[in-house]
Design an enzyme around this catalytic site. Structure first.
Site, PDB file in Angstrom:
ATOM      1  N   MET A 148      38.232  60.163  26.768  1.00 43.52           N
ATOM      2  CA  MET A 148      36.560  60.506  26.748  1.00 43.52           C
ATOM      3  C   MET A 148      36.027  60.050  28.116  1.00 43.52           C
ATOM      4  O   MET A 148      35.253  59.561  27.984  1.00 43.52           O
ATOM      5  CB  MET A 148      36.217  59.680  25.576  1.00 43.52           C
ATOM      6  CG  MET A 148      36.546  60.331  24.246  1.00 43.52           C
ATOM      7  SD  MET A 148      35.951  59.341  22.854  1.00 43.52           S
ATOM      8  CE  MET A 148      37.257  57.893  22.849  1.00 43.52           C
TER       9      MET A 148
ATOM     10  N   GLY B  76      42.559  64.622  15.199  1.00 45.30           N
ATOM     11  CA  GLY B  76      43.352  64.834  16.517  1.00 45.30           C
ATOM     12  C   GLY B  76      44.251  63.680  16.927  1.00 45.30           C
ATOM     13  O   GLY B  76      43.616  62.577  16.933  1.00 45.30           O
ATOM     14  N   GLY B  77      45.092  63.933  17.440  1.00 41.59           N
ATOM     15  CA  GLY B  77      46.237  62.965  18.096  1.00 41.59           C
ATOM     16  C   GLY B  77      46.595  61.818  16.795  1.00 41.59           C
ATOM     17  O   GLY B  77      47.150  62.412  15.812  1.00 41.59           O
TER      18      GLY B  77
ATOM     19  N   PRO C 178      47.960  66.375  19.395  1.00 45.61           N
ATOM     20  CA  PRO C 178      46.891  66.702  20.429  1.00 45.61           C
ATOM     21  C   PRO C 178      47.178  68.246  20.634  1.00 45.61           C
ATOM     22  O   PRO C 178      46.079  68.793  21.204  1.00 45.61           O
ATOM     23  CB  PRO C 178      47.608  66.116  21.874  1.00 45.61           C
ATOM     24  CG  PRO C 178      49.094  65.814  21.571  1.00 45.61           C
ATOM     25  CD  PRO C 178      49.285  65.745  20.175  1.00 45.61           C
TER      26      PRO C 178
ATOM     27  N   ASP D 104      38.507  66.630  11.821  1.00 43.04           N
ATOM     28  CA  ASP D 104      37.471  66.643  12.810  1.00 43.04           C
ATOM     29  C   ASP D 104      37.626  67.772  13.943  1.00 43.04           C
ATOM     30  O   ASP D 104      38.389  68.642  13.527  1.00 43.04           O
ATOM     31  CB  ASP D 104      38.051  65.365  13.594  1.00 43.04           C
ATOM     32  CG  ASP D 104      37.757  64.094  13.179  1.00 43.04           C
ATOM     33  OD1 ASP D 104      36.837  63.890  12.187  1.00 43.04           O
ATOM     34  OD2 ASP D 104      38.342  63.204  13.552  1.00 43.04           O
TER      35      ASP D 104
ATOM     36  N   LYS E   4      32.555  66.129  15.070  1.00 45.78           N
ATOM     37  CA  LYS E   4      31.141  65.726  15.864  1.00 45.78           C
ATOM     38  C   LYS E   4      30.716  66.451  16.948  1.00 45.78           C
ATOM     39  O   LYS E   4      31.264  66.299  17.890  1.00 45.78           O
ATOM     40  CB  LYS E   4      31.553  64.128  16.347  1.00 45.78           C
ATOM     41  CG  LYS E   4      31.777  63.335  15.205  1.00 45.78           C
ATOM     42  CD  LYS E   4      31.619  61.730  15.350  1.00 45.78           C
ATOM     43  CE  LYS E   4      31.626  61.042  14.149  1.00 45.78           C
ATOM     44  NZ  LYS E   4      33.020  60.902  13.671  1.00 45.78           N
TER      45      LYS E   4
HETATM   46  N1  SAH Z   1      42.855  60.322  18.179  1.00 43.34           N
HETATM   47  C1  SAH Z   1      42.824  60.969  19.705  1.00 43.34           C
HETATM   48  C2  SAH Z   1      41.857  60.573  20.531  1.00 43.34           C
HETATM   49  C3  SAH Z   1      40.532  61.190  19.839  1.00 43.34           C
HETATM   50  S1  SAH Z   1      39.313  60.611  21.087  1.00 43.34           S
HETATM   51  C4  SAH Z   1      44.507  60.743  20.154  1.00 43.34           C
HETATM   52  O1  SAH Z   1      45.317  60.067  19.678  1.00 43.34           O
HETATM   53  O2  SAH Z   1      44.924  61.701  21.158  1.00 43.34           O
HETATM   54  C5  SAH Z   1      39.293  62.153  21.975  1.00 43.34           C
HETATM   55  C6  SAH Z   1      39.728  62.169  23.375  1.00 43.34           C
HETATM   56  O3  SAH Z   1      41.210  62.147  23.125  1.00 43.34           O
HETATM   57  C7  SAH Z   1      39.071  63.339  24.254  1.00 43.34           C
HETATM   58  O4  SAH Z   1      37.993  63.041  24.960  1.00 43.34           O
HETATM   59  C8  SAH Z   1      40.261  63.296  25.146  1.00 43.34           C
HETATM   60  O5  SAH Z   1      40.210  62.344  26.269  1.00 43.34           O
HETATM   61  C9  SAH Z   1      41.594  63.239  24.480  1.00 43.34           C
HETATM   62  N2  SAH Z   1      42.372  64.265  24.154  1.00 43.34           N
HETATM   63  C10 SAH Z   1      42.402  64.596  22.666  1.00 43.34           C
HETATM   64  N3  SAH Z   1      43.290  65.641  22.728  1.00 43.34           N
HETATM   65  C11 SAH Z   1      43.530  66.135  23.853  1.00 43.34           C
HETATM   66  C12 SAH Z   1      44.343  67.217  24.433  1.00 43.34           C
HETATM   67  N4  SAH Z   1      44.747  68.079  23.997  1.00 43.34           N
HETATM   68  N5  SAH Z   1      44.214  66.970  25.768  1.00 43.34           N
HETATM   69  C13 SAH Z   1      43.942  66.076  26.448  1.00 43.34           C
HETATM   70  N6  SAH Z   1      43.164  65.224  26.011  1.00 43.34           N
HETATM   71  C14 SAH Z   1      43.023  65.078  25.028  1.00 43.34           C
END
Ligand code: SAH
Length: 243
Positions: free
Chosen positions: A166, A85-86, A10, A33, A55
């Site tokens: 989200m 991300g994440g 993240p 992404d 996106k």
């Molecule tokens: N695959 C990602 C999520 C993608 S959906 C994961 O596992 O984290 C995108 C959403 O993830 C954002 O709208 C938010 O709700 C959350 N998100 C992703 N990175 C973030 C961060 N650094 N801080 C807070 N929320 C985050």
């Protein structure tokens, strides 16, 4: 040859796994992404191709095009990194890409990432499960509000932590849904914006205050008794610490 579905974490490089780090160093092409941090993108070798399929509002590379792109890149390169991300499988559509790649006969390796769903609460001192307080957690998207078919208020009342990704834009609808479903208006919540980045910001409130919070995406909304933990008075569940 191989497509690596890599979770970037993240935040910046500090939340990238070593496996992800090593793969980025030898990537020939990286398809990424929007939410991937700049310092992670900086690890991509200068000779590697870098494709942003992020996106942005109103301008999305369609998932079908991304899938086709990955299949065609796999034919031309030994090491294709698909960077998300994440974690790639938490609202990252990594599962869809995996299916398409497998159907096309492309070898795939999954490199799990630190997900914001758990890491964002964690850095705010909020454990998504906690013995005696939260018996589990439900990770859900809030981009279109909460699914009316599922009784989230009841789940939360029974000790499930609600972790909403989200959900910032629909926060008013989400709060209304939960309160009208019977969840107490004073249920603790926290919103963690830009977790694990220099812009990280934690807002604590009660459910009734969610609609009027001044928060922006990307953020994770955590609702349930655990959201009272980790604040100035660590461990206290008293009401008076909330705005
Ligand atoms: N695959 C990602 C999520 C993608 S959906 C994961 O596992 O984290 C995108 C959403 O993830 C954002 O709208 C938010 O709700 C959350 N998100 C992703 N990175 C973030 C961060 N650094 N801080 C807070 N929320 C985050």
């Amino acid at each position: 040859m191989t497509v690596y579905l890599v979770g970037a974490g993240p935040g910046g490089v500090d939340t990238l796994t070593m496996r992800g780090f090593r793969l980025l160093e030898r990537a020939e092409v990286v398809v990424h992404d929007r939410l991937v941090a700049q310092d992670v993108l900086a690890l991509i070798p200068s000779g590697a191709e870098r494709i942003d399929v992020g996106k942005h509002k109103g301008m999305a590379a369609s998932q079908g095009l991304i899938n086709a792109l990955l299949v065609s890149l796999a034919k031309r390169h030994d090491c294709v990194v698909r960077l998300k991300g994440g974690d790639p499988f938490v609202f990252g559509r990594g599962g869809e890409e995996l299916i398409v790649l497998r159907e096309a006969g492309v070898p795939v390796e999954i490199v799990p990432g630190v997900t914001s769903a758990i890491a964002a609460p964690a850095v705010a001192g909020i454990p998504v499960t906690h013995r005696g307080i939260a018996c589990g957690a439900v990770i859900v998207t809030g981009h279109a509000g909460l699914d009316p078919e599922i009784d989230f208020a009841e789940l939360c009342r029974r000790g499930m932590t609600l972790v909403i990704l989200m959900g910032v834009e629909q926060r008013e609808t989400i709060a209304r849904h939960l309160i009208s479903g019977g969840l107490a208006a004073h249920t603790p919540l926290a919103v963690i914006e830009r977790a694990c980045t220099p812009g990280q910001h934690v807002v604590r409130a009660k459910l009734e205050g969610l609609a009027s919070l001044d928060v922006t995406s990307p953020a994770v909304i955590v609702i349930g008794a655990v959201a009272a933990l980790g604040g100035a008075t660590l461990g206290a569940l008293a009401d008076n610490q909330f705005v």
